[in-house]
Structures are given as structure tokens and as C-alpha cells.
Scaffold this motif. Structure first.
Motif, short mmCIF file in Angstrom:
data_model
loop_
_atom_site.label_atom_id
_atom_site.label_comp_id
_atom_site.label_asym_id
_atom_site.label_seq_id
_atom_site.Cartn_x
_atom_site.Cartn_y
_atom_site.Cartn_z
N TYR A 211 0.88 -1.17 0.00
CA TYR A 211 0.00 0.00 0.00
C TYR A 211 0.91 1.22 0.00
N ALA A 212 0.87 2.00 -1.07
CA ALA A 212 1.75 3.15 -1.18
C ALA A 212 0.93 4.42 -1.34
N PHE A 213 1.28 5.46 -0.56
CA PHE A 213 0.65 6.76 -0.72
C PHE A 213 1.53 7.55 -1.68
N VAL A 214 0.97 7.85 -2.85
CA VAL A 214 1.72 8.44 -3.95
C VAL A 214 1.02 9.71 -4.42
N THR A 215 1.83 10.70 -4.78
CA THR A 215 1.32 11.90 -5.43
C THR A 215 1.95 11.99 -6.81
N VAL A 216 1.10 12.17 -7.83
CA VAL A 216 1.56 12.32 -9.20
C VAL A 216 1.06 13.68 -9.68
N GLU A 217 1.99 14.48 -10.19
CA GLU A 217 1.60 15.80 -10.67
C GLU A 217 2.32 16.12 -11.97
N GLU A 218 1.65 16.91 -12.80
CA GLU A 218 2.32 17.45 -13.97
C GLU A 218 3.32 18.45 -13.43
#
Length: 121
Positions: free
Chosen positions: A78-85
């Protein structure tokens, strides 16, 4: 009509579950994610430590947490990930689950990102 209401309730419950990792998990110091460039047709494994960010094409991926079942570390992640341009608002910010990648998928026209496993060593 009842079928539609039941379907919406089920999907809403799944989305809520995707935002919370289960209790009783161990914290890892890093994770392995996989990135897919749908236009170029290339995939790459991305190793990130907690708090680390990496540029992958035109997006930036940040790992905030990775948790795994202590009794069987290879079973799930379980990974808390943020993806942004780059220089823009986040495209995705939430928990990704290794054995259910479609439950909390990145919605980007060019890139897909999902968690493979936590690194326990």
C-alpha cells in the motif's frame, strides 16, 4: 433503478477503501513503482525512498508512505503516492494498492503509474 443504486453504492465504497490503508501494516522505507509511457510504449521500474520525488517524462512522482503486511511482505503493498504534472496541480494523490491497481489508478492521458512492492531491506 435498484441495480443502479447498488452499483453506485458499491463503487463509492471501493473508492473510500482506496484512500485508507488497512491497520496492522508495517512501514517500509522505500517502494518500487512502475511507470508506463503510453505514447512511447515504454515502461520503467522506479525505486523511491519515502519523501523522495522523481521526474518521469512530463510528470513528477512523490512517495509519501509504503506499508505492507508484516507476516508476508511480498503479498501486497500500500503506497501513498502523489503524481503531478510539472509545475501544476496534482493529477493523483492517494493510496495505491499493489494487488488492485485499477482501484486507485492515475488518470493521465499519457502516463500510468502503479505500485509493485515495498522495499523492506
Amino acid at each position: 433503478m435498484r441495480l443502479v443504486v447498488a452499483l453506485v453504492a458499491t463503487l463509492s465504497a471501493g473508492a473510500a477503501l482506496a484512500q485508507d490503508a488497512p491497520s496492522g501494516l508495517a512501514d517500509a522505507g522505500a517502494a518500487v513503482l512502475r511507470g508506463l509511457d503510453k505514447v512511447a510504449g515504454t515502461a520503467a521500474d522506479i525505486e523511491l525512498a519515502i519523501g523522495q520525488s522523481v521526474d518521469y517524462g512530463q510528470i513528477r512522482i512523490t512517495l509519501d508512505a509504503c506499508r505492507y503486511p508484516p507476516s508476508d511482505p511480498s503479498s501486497n503493498a500500500y503506497a501513498f503516492v502523489t503524481v503531478e504534472e510539472k509545475d501544476a496541480a496534482p493529477v493523483f494523490s492517494g493510496w495505491m494498492i499493489a494487488d488492485s491497481p485499477a482501484l486507485s489508478a492515475v488518470d493521465h492521458q499519457r502516463y500510468d503509474v502503479w505500485v509493485i512492492r515495498c522495499k523492506t531491506e
